[in-house]
Design a protein around this motif. Sequence first.
Motif: not given
Length: 397
Positions: A287, A290, A306
């Motif tokens: 990610f 995040l 996301q």
Amino acid sequence: MAFDLLDTLKNLFNQEFSQKAATQLGESESSVQKALGGIIPAILTGLLHKAGTTTDAGGLADMVKEISLAGNLPGKGADILRSLFGNRAGQVTGTIARYAGIKESSADTLLQTAAPATVGVVGQQAGGEDLNATSLLSFLNNQKEAILHAVPAGLGLKDVLGIGNLGDISRKLTGPGDVTGVAESRVRTRWIWMLIFLVAVLLLLWYWLRGCNTGGNTNTMDSVTTGQMEDSAIDAVMEESPARESIKVTLPDGKVLEAYKGGIEDQLVTFLKDPDTKGGKDQWFDFDNLNFRTGSAELTEESQLQVQNLVAILHAFPKTKVKIGGYTDRVGDSVANMRLSQERADAVLRSLQAGNVRPVQLMGAEGYGSMFAKAAADAPNEERKLDRRISVGVREK
């Protein structure tokens, strides 16, 4: 038959272990095997040297006993290396790296993995629950010639230890009693403990080496340190960075995602659309937008975008199965970092479940703490931030 310490450790750190370690560390299998060929006798030689020079054999025995009976080994590797080599522990890492032709970070990981297991096996064979200074010194005396003979000629360990030659260690190490008599009187009990210990270590090593992410993007996680438990604060991971190019990612079902070029959505969808790629335990994607509130597993509002993009991707690729992994850097308490990484991985998994991702597509979440961190605890934040992340492992596609 006399116990063969080196043979036991070679079987423990076998070819399968080397293959997994090579994959996770980004090194060749032959280099990892060469490194282990130096690491195991180096750790044992460090133990011999410590036993021959310390004035507190009882304290050394207590340390070995604690490791051999410990139920939780992660995080002890660095402490063991410091105990055996003192301020020369860093030199040992560099020596192994140069000898095997691997990165120092890889040598450090292998040393910290091997140290608890190696010392633990010594402790079990030297007495297990009954280990004391006498039984430890007796055992080491019985094994010292084989250990010193196994040290590779090109390793240069004597220079690291600051001694004229390795034979000096053999002459200095003395201890009462005959290890043969000690071993024969306790052999059955020891082998029961030994089998239990080896099974535990093998499971632990598998746990350490599976699922390691070999990539790294924008960091997403903090380590637990003093002053980081203010729930109102947000993790300091959204540092100023160069502007990123926004793109639109189109899914097979026609849905269009707002994302960044090179971000997780871009990488993941490209991977899933490519007919030549396959899923597996080594296919991980980080990610890159995040974040969590500091010291907690609470996702920030902006992070939900996301997560929802990942939900959409899994809906569009119904055959895909994923696992969520959480990682931290080396700063802070390793146990607390492990716990926090697990809680955060679980939080992301729950968000996917809340998005009605089919249960068959979700293969769980696991927090790895700092076990796979590549940067040292005192490294600049620019290096450490790559170790703080939440990742998505594509197990099947």
